[in-house]
Every structure is written in C-alpha cells, then in structure tokens.
Write an enzyme that holds these catalytic residues in place. Structure first.
Site, PDB file in Angstrom:
ATOM      1  N   ARG A 297     -32.487 -25.606 -21.033  1.00 21.80           N
ATOM      2  CA  ARG A 297     -31.530 -26.218 -21.120  1.00 21.80           C
ATOM      3  C   ARG A 297     -31.012 -27.216 -22.254  1.00 21.80           C
ATOM      4  NH1 ARG A 297     -31.774 -27.914 -14.360  1.00 21.80           N
ATOM      5  NH2 ARG A 297     -31.183 -25.763 -13.987  1.00 21.80           N
ATOM      6  N   TYR A 441     -24.548 -20.967 -17.717  1.00 27.30           N
ATOM      7  CA  TYR A 441     -25.797 -20.362 -17.720  1.00 27.30           C
ATOM      8  C   TYR A 441     -26.850 -21.531 -17.996  1.00 27.30           C
ATOM      9  CZ  TYR A 441     -25.973 -18.908 -22.877  1.00 27.30           C
ATOM     10  OH  TYR A 441     -25.827 -18.771 -23.998  1.00 27.30           O
ATOM     11  N   GLU A 442     -27.918 -21.263 -17.475  1.00 26.15           N
ATOM     12  CA  GLU A 442     -29.084 -22.371 -17.464  1.00 26.15           C
ATOM     13  C   GLU A 442     -28.870 -23.394 -16.459  1.00 26.15           C
ATOM     14  OE1 GLU A 442     -32.163 -21.834 -18.379  1.00 26.15           O
ATOM     15  OE2 GLU A 442     -31.596 -19.814 -19.560  1.00 26.15           O
ATOM     16  N   GLY A 443     -28.091 -23.307 -15.564  1.00 22.02           N
ATOM     17  CA  GLY A 443     -27.732 -24.032 -14.647  1.00 22.02           C
ATOM     18  C   GLY A 443     -26.283 -24.722 -14.880  1.00 22.02           C
ATOM     19  N   GLN A 448     -26.579 -29.361 -13.181  1.00 25.32           N
ATOM     20  CA  GLN A 448     -26.965 -30.437 -14.151  1.00 25.32           C
ATOM     21  C   GLN A 448     -26.503 -31.769 -13.365  1.00 25.32           C
ATOM     22  OE1 GLN A 448     -29.044 -29.271 -16.561  1.00 25.32           O
ATOM     23  NE2 GLN A 448     -28.200 -27.349 -16.270  1.00 25.32           N
TER      24      GLN A 448
END
Lengths: 592, 592
Positions: A297, A441-443, A448
C-alpha cells in the site's frame, strides 16, 4: 511522448534535509546507509530510470502485453525483459533485502526514491518487480526454513519474481468469501485448485520462475476470513534444495483489457491442482497477506507520487513553451507572438497544485517508509511501538491521498495542455489513465478510509493519531517563536485541534450507530491527509531554512507552502462539514 | 458493457415540473410545443437512443474511425452511418430548426433532452450531427440569402453535416494568432489556404457533403482577433442554386489518436486554395463564431451530464448486485453470502454525489437552453434582455461545471466497481475517458472561468449575476414561510450574499491588478456553480412538493437535496478561501 527527469534535488531535500534520514539510518544500525552511498545509489538509479525505463513507457502503452492462448504464455512489450535483465544485473532487486539472502541490506526508506523514480519512468514495467518484495517479506516472516532457502535467494536476486494471489471473481475486498481450495497431500504439500483474477505479473517472459503467494482454504477450514491459509506455489516446481523441476499446474487463463498500465500483465490465473506449500500456520493466512499488503500500500502511494511528478514536469515545460494570449496585466514577452501560458494565473494555479501535492507528498510518502524501518529497528521498544502505531495510521492515508492526488495532478497537468493533452502523442493522457488504477488496487480509497477510521482510529483507540498529534504539537512548540513559520504554525495548531475534535465527535456518533464510521470515513481520510500534508509543508519550510540550500530553493519552498496553506488546505473545511453532517446527511438509496 | 436507459421521469420533472417549460413555450408562441407533442418526442427519442445508439457505444470505442491516407477518406465505426441514416429518417436533425428550411420549429429547450440522451447513449456518434446546429445558426444569422438557400435545407434535413474550423496547430484559445488565408477571387468567392486541427467530424462517410465554417484572414486584414473573417467552405462545391459540383480543395490530413471518443473523427483538415464564401462582414468573423460557440458550449455541458447519468445508472446497478462485506451496523441480507455494497455508506456517498450532480445539473442545463429561447422569443424587450444577460452569465458555468462534474461522476461511478471498473468490458472506463474531453474542447474550464469572471462579471458589470441573485431572492421570499424549505432557503440566502460579497471583493482587487481576475477565476466559477446548483435543488424540492408526483419521488428529491446541501455545497467554503487569498496566494513560477 512525455519526458522524465528524476527530481534528485528534491528527493535529497526530502530524505536528508526534512527527514534527516542519514542520522536515522545510522541510529538504527544501518552503517552502510551513509549519505555518500545513498547519493551514489540515487544517481545510478536515476540514470537507469531516465535512460532505460522512461523511453519504454509509451511503447508499453501502445503494445501492451500479449497472450498466447495455446501455450498460456505472456509476452511483455518490446524492451521490457531486456530492461529487467539490466535491473537484475545492476543489483536493484535486493537493494533493501537482507544480506543473508544476497540483498544489499539497505533500509526500506533508502529504497523508496528508487521506487518513485521507477514508477514515474514506467509504472507498467515497475509492476513486474513490485510484488517480489511482498513475497520476500511474507516468506521471511512466516516461511519455513527450507522455503526461505529455496525461494528467497532467487527472489532477492531478481532471478524469479513474486505475486500476491488474493482476488477471485466474486471477492476482492471481502476475502472471507474466497473459494480456492488446498488439499493436503501425503508428502506434506498441498494441491491448490481455483481461479484468481487481477494477478499483477502473474505470467511473463522476464524470469525462469514465478513465485505465487496464494490464499486458499483447507478442507476443514472454518468459513469466512478465519479459514484462509497462505501457500507458496511456484510456476515451475521447486524441490527442498531449490532446484527447479517440472512445470506446475498453474496457468494464465487470459489478460485483462484495461484503461491503462497496458504494459503490465494483469492475469487471470488458473490453479488446477497445483503443488503448493503452506506458509505459516493453517487458517492464519490473512495475517501473512497483511504483511505484504501494508508495504504494497505504501508502494502504491509512491506510484501516485511518481506519476504526479512526471505529469507536472511535462506540464511545466509545455506551459513555458506554449504561446497563447497576453497576461491580463499586460504583455510579459512583447517580442513574442503571445505570452507563454505560464504567465496566466489559472495555469499557475494548476501547476502549483501539482507542485504542492508532489513535493509535500514526497516527504509524507518517504516518512511512511522511514516508519517501517523504525518499527523494526528503532532504538528501543517504545520507539518501535510509536513507529508501528504511526505507520499503521499513516499507511491508508499515504496510499489513498497520494493516489487521489495522483489522479488530480495528472488531471491538472493534462488540463494545462488544453486539447493537446487529450492526444496520445503528448503522453499526458497515458499518465492520467495509468494513475487511475492506483486508487483502486491494493484496496480502493474507500477501503483505505475504513481501515483508517474503523480499524486504526476506532478499534485501536487512535494510538497512531495520538503520535501524529504529539509530533505536530512538538513541532509547533519548537517553532513558537519562529517568525518565518508563524502563519503556518498557527494554522497547523488550529487544524490539529479540529482533527482531534472531529475524531471524538465521530466516535461519539459511532457508539450509537456503527454506520457513522462508514459515513465519515472518506472525508475523515482526506481531512487527515490535508492536515498531515500541512505539517510536512511546515516542516519543509523549517528544514529548508535550516539547510545549506540556496536562497532560491528556500524561497521556493516557502512560497509553495504559502500556496498550499492558502489554496489547498481550506478543502478541510468542506471535509469537516461532510464529516459533521454524519449519517443523517447520507440518505438510504433503494436497495433494488 | 455499460447499459443505458433514458431517465424520462426525471427529464419530464426537470422540464415540466421545475421549469414549467410547457407554459413558457406557449407564452413564447411555440404553439406546437405542447406537453403531448413533447412527450411523444421524448418517448421516440429515448427509444432511438436506447436501442440504436447505446449498443454502438462500445463498438465505436473499440473500432474507432479509420483513415485512408491515399484517398483522405474516413470510415466511421460499424453501424455509425446506418444509425445516422435512421436519425435523418426520423427527422431528428431539424427538431429545433426553423420550419422555413424544413425544420420542425420546436424551441431550443425542447431539443436538449434528446441531446442529453444522445450523448449518454453514444457521445462519439453524437459529435457527428452536433456541429450542424452551430453551422445552421451561423448561416441563419450572418449568411447571405443564397447561402441560406443553398446550405440550410440540407443541414436542417441532415443530408449534410457542419463543422467549426477554428483551431490551428499554434492557436486554440488565442484565435488572434490564426494564419489561414482567404484570397478574394474575381467571381466573389475566396480561396482558403491553411491547416486546421481538432476538427470534429471534419471528414466522415455519413453524408454526401460537409459544410465547413472556417475562420481565416483576408489579405488586408488587421493583425490579431480583429482581422478574422468567417467563410463557408463545402467539401463538395455548391453553386448558388445549391447543386453539388466537383470536389473542393479541402482534405482530411490525418485523424488524432485520442484518450477517448474513439468513434468520433477528430481531423486535421488541410485547405489548399479551397473555394469558400464570406459569411457576414469582413473581419467580423469572430462574432459569427461566438454565435456558434455559445450554443456549442451549452451542448458540451449536456455531454458531461449525459455521461454522468449513464455512469450513475451502471454504478447503481452494480452496487445492488455486487455482494461484498457486511454493513457495519449488522447484516442487511443475512441469507446472502454478503451484503450488496450499496448498504455501505461510503458507496452511497459516491452514488449520491453523482445523483445530486446529475439531477440538479439536469435542471441547470435545461434552464440554460430555455434562456436561449427566452432571449429570442421572450414576451417583451425587458424579458429578452434579462434572459440574454443570464444566459451569457450561465453559459460558462453550465459548460464548465457540468463537464467537471462529468469527470467527477464518471470517476465516482467507476470507483464503485473497484478493480472491475478499470477493466474495459464493464464500459465504465470508456465513460471516464470520453468524459475527459468535455473539460477541454469548446474552451477549457480555465477559459470558461475567464469568460465568466473577466467578461460576464467584470466587463458587463455583473448584469447576469444580478438577474441570478434576483431570481434566488425572489424564490427565497416566496418560500420564506414554507417549513419544508426552511433549511434550504436559509442556506441559500447566505450563499447568495457571500456570492455578491466575493464578486465585489474580487472587483476591488482587480482594479489594482487585472491578474487578480485570473487568480480568482476558476474558484469563482466553481463557487458560482455550486450556489446555482443549490438554487436548482431548492427549486426542485419546491417543484416536487407542488407537483402530482408520487410521495416517494418527492421524498427522494428532498433527501437528495439534503445530501447536496450537507455534503457538496460546503465545497464553496474551500473555493471562497481560495478566492479571498487572491494573487498573493499564487506565487510566480520561474518562466524558464
């Protein structure tokens, strides 16, 4: 085509002047991480990114990766695998990896400028080596000894790359729903069966092997997220001595057609009874995955930063070259047919917005990486705990804000080009399309925001926020009598107080209805990001003043900080109003 | 692929309930524009857009237009020219054109819902017929009699299409720099020579002829924008009786490769001594072009609106279908594997943001079109003058805000899809790419901002703002005792007062330094847009209450208005701060 020049002066300012990283590294025992060494790494890295990666950026966008259905093979764009070979040859993959496995053992924060430069130069290419780090960390922390011996050497050297196989067609955020199965075998291995999607660098032609870190369920696993285990599944089977054997039953099923990052291979991966090995404890796989996710992240935040900087560089150049209209206050270049558009205040507004977000964001992003080092290598337990709390708090802010600002900066920079920005040949529209993935992506930003407010603030009772507020208070106190900083300090203290008050107010409402957390999360995240950035801008002004930088550099930092406080920070007012309006201001929508 | 259903209920609400367009049309003497007729037009138009145009949207994106270098011909995507033929057969091109030339003579505002639906269904396709209107208007107002006879019939019937040829490689905004030359010939015609770029629908395979309206300089023309004349240059020569002759010396040189609107032909057009005819007075060409530009700007605003609505429709559907996580306040659908994501407040925040901007923006955009009618056909001179002042003031706001909101809405809607939004097959990323052109063409947002603040407010002494503020005051007065509207009215009065105060404050600063206008312009524009939208939302609530709409519809409007006032309108605080910080908060950047 858009150009890229590594911003080494500002990188050095962020790392050495603002964050005093050299001192921090020495205190943490990284004796090799001296300014001289790091300067050499920066110079060499900049050259690689500018001359090898940047020219391949447009190529990657135009050609994309290609997929051969019969063989399941993926071919990367022309030049990509050669560039990767140079990257390996230069020893870049192991820059911040442990020396035990062939790495150079530099601190994490010493690697982030290279990460930023790679992403700015060629985000799609950067996604191939990106996840090797996460795989390395997961195996280092959770892997059995033989797994470390077999996999870490090649991953650190870059001879193999890694992946994170989480997402399935019906679940991304909600990993508790995942269905991929792992059946134990007599020899202690597992057969992995299932389909994973959105697998970055799942298949490619750069290395002889690919190390998939895969989430799957054991037969007796409890339902939901407490029944997920982590497995290492190599593309080519590997014995306990690390020798490659025959092909494993894992295969790329197709490539996604995407808005951008065309040069990056986003794969559907089919595991068809593939041989895999359990990493860590059964049913504790999510923990291992979170290890990978936090650094991933922060890394995605740097992608937003890198793209913003490249976009800004090109918009600055264009705004100085393009002649159009006269300044409202009279011609500035009467000998030319018209003034360059940079004289127009509205063009400056767009450029300065990018500049303030890029330069401030750089310090914020690098600081996040420094916290990762301090959480592991801090002087004492208390220091490590503080760093760990703060990095937990700042990770969703860095990830979400640097990527949202990446979207905004590439938007503004493109806008400076007018209609020409929409045309492919200038390369600005590619930067905007590429940036668009980073808030997903990656949340996503929404995820977040929930991580920040739901977990880091509410569940952990604001431990990280407390550290942040103490840091701000300490800075403001130290500069209470500093006339040069007075306007910034006063504003910062006010915002810090409001930050605390908003947090308490949400907490109170959330006690009555947990949905209040979801209602406030996004605006709380953005509010936090803007206040944190105000702190880093004030710190930047102070650091510039205290440094041996030229006067023009000091003036530039102060003026940009003034712009930030006058023109960007007031966005907090809108976010505060939205937060305070709460769930009551967010009506239900028909569910069907 | 993204779906599209024409939002006829809300279109009718905006047109008939909020704007009471039927009464207005009757008062202006459009006796055919009855509710029955307009309803039939809407139904028929919706069917055409939903069934013919919408399915071609993804096709257009994938195939794009193709260019044959040898012949200079452009081929539109499969199905585009057949759809155009159906459009002509249905009589759509002349919907709001004068009956004298074969049009149906409906008021301008009666045509905007069709415009919105076309753009939502297929923006790229919509750009082919788009500029015929501008060409028609320019010829109607400025053309010689024979030009009207020769060109208007085919344009109105749609047998030919029109273009606006303004931009050249070195000038877009700054038309004073243009170089295209016009040499007078003995027969009264002119030879036009030069290169124009970014010419929408400059060449295509839909019609037998294309009517270019071209800006060029006469040999004795003064330098700058006072030496520009307007010419009509057909692709195929036309005699004074309107008969087509031989090919003219105008040719497409290439197609641009763009971020989006791939199905739209964006042409480089080379005029090589092409035969053209002067339209209007020599050296007064910009005036004729502005005639075209104002309606084109309102039309581009509707493009942003249409794309936003389609994006919202698809995000709503996906958010109801996609199961992921449980509501923080407990499972809402315990029998399903997870809750649909629409239960999460942050997803609702994104959807409601789109909904508030779309439905409010629809009223604002349609009102702009109604003002165009009123400026021409209003009951008396005073009414026409008021409408003209207000439309001048609102045009840059409608253009810039509806397109900026289009970028924001397509962003939010894509974000609801998570990583799936980035994948081409869902069609969301196309909407985002297509929307990105709308804040650039027909004048960037920055140019709209300067038009608003520099010209419409400062030069014209705020005539349009005055009308707007009177309208708001009148509404607030009329609803002073209306409990249902009280919270909206109070807030609106406050914002209107601040609007006026900010305007005066800028005026004062600008007297000292004209660059203050440029420094404030963008934030003033956005501030104005948000306050105007607040007015239209308050009006919408009042109109819903007074209407025979079902209670659920009334509740929905009130709740969305509450959301707008609580969550979006507070952005004005950030814009007001930026405005007040003035040029002092906007430092110079190095010019080299």
């Amino acid at each position: 085509m858009s150009a890229y020049k590594a911003p080494l002066d500002d990188i050095r300012f962020a790392l050495f002047d603002v964050l005093d990283a050299e001192t921090a590294f020495q205190q943490m025992g990284f004796s090799d991480a001296t300014r001289d060494i790091l300067d050499a790494v920066l110079e060499e890295g900049a050259r690689f990114c500018e001359t090898v990666l940047a020219p391949l950026n447009a190529v990657g966008d135009q050609q994309g990766c290609t997929f051969d259905k019969d063989s399941g093979q993926v071919t990367t764009p022309a030049g990509f695998s050669q560039a990767y070979a140079q990257y390996v040859e230069g020893g870049w993959p192991g820059l911040v990896s442990p020396t035990d496995f062939g790495g150079q053992g530099l601190p994490h924060a010493a690697g982030v400028p290279m990460k930023e430069m790679i992403d700015a130069a060629n985000l799609s290419w950067g996604n191939f080596p990106l996840l090797s780090h996460g795989a390395t960390e997961a195996l280092l922390q959770h892997g059995e000894d033989w797994q470390k011996q077999a996999f870490l050497g090649p991953l650190v050297e870059g001879r193999w790359t890694g992946t994170m196989c989480l997402t399935e067609p019906h679940c991304g955020t909600d990993l508790g729903l995942l269905k991929t199965r792992a059946e134990p075998q007599a020899d202690g291995s597992y057969r992995i069966t299932g389909t994973k999607i959105f697998i970055t660098a799942g298949e490619h032609d750069m290395t002889a092997n690919i190390v998939h870190l895969v989430l799957a369920r054991l037969p007796d696993a409890p339902a939901g997220s407490k029944g997920i285990s982590l497995f290492v599944v190599p593309k080519v089977k590997v014995d306990r001595e690390g020798n490659m054997g025959e092909a494993n039953a894992v295969r790329c099923g197709s490539l996604e057609h995407k808005m951008g990052i065309h040069g990056s291979a986003t794969c559907v991966m089919n595991f068809d009874g593939a041989e895999g090995y359990l990493v860590g404890q059964p049913n504790k796989g999510l923990m291992g995955m979170f290890t990978m996710m936090n650094t991933a992240r922060l890394a995605v935040g740097l992608q937003g930063l890198g793209l913003s900087d490249r976009a800004l560089q090109n918009a600055l150049r264009y705004s100085r070259e393009r002649l159009q209209m006269r300044a409202l206050s009279g011609a500035k270049f009467p000998d030319k047919a018209a003034d360059p558009i940079i004289v127009h205040p509205d063009v400056r507004r767009m450029l300065l917005t990018c500049k303030a977000l890029v330069e401030g964001g750089r310090v914020m992003g690098y600081h996040g990486a420094l916290l990762v080092d301090e959480a592991h290598h801090g002087a004492d337990e208390a220091a490590r705990k503080r760093a760990d709390e703060l990095v937990g708090f700042m990770t969703p802010i860095v990830k979400a804000c640097l990527t949202e600002w990446g979207v905004e900066c590439t938007y503004n920079a493109l806008q400076c080009f007018g209609g020409h920005g929409y045309i492919a040949e200038h390369g600005m529209e590619q930067l905007a399309r590429d940036a668009r993935i980073t808030t997903l992506y990656e949340g996503t930003t929404g995820i977040q925001a929930l991580d920040l407010l739901g977990r880091k603030v509410m569940q952990l009772q604001g431990a990280g926020l407390k550290v942040m507020l103490e840091m701000i208070a300490g800075f403001c106190e130290a500069h209470a009598d500093d006339a040069a900083l007075a306007p910034f300090v006063a504003e910062l203290m006010q915002k810090a107080a409001q930050w605390q008050q908003l947090t308490l107010s949400i907490g109170k409402r959330a006690a009555a209805n947990p949905d209040e957390v979801g209602a406030a999360a996004y605006d709380y995240l953005m509010y936090s990001g803007y206040v944190a950035l105000a702190y880093w801008w004030a710190r930047s002004v102070a650091a510039a003043e205290a440094s041996s930088q030229p006067q023009a550099f000091k003036d530039d930092k102060r003026e940009t900080a003034r712009f930030y406080f006058a023109r960007i920070l007031p966005r907090t007012a809108a976010h505060a109003s939205a937060i305070e309006s709460g769930l009551a201001g967010l009506p239900d929508l028909p569910l069907e």
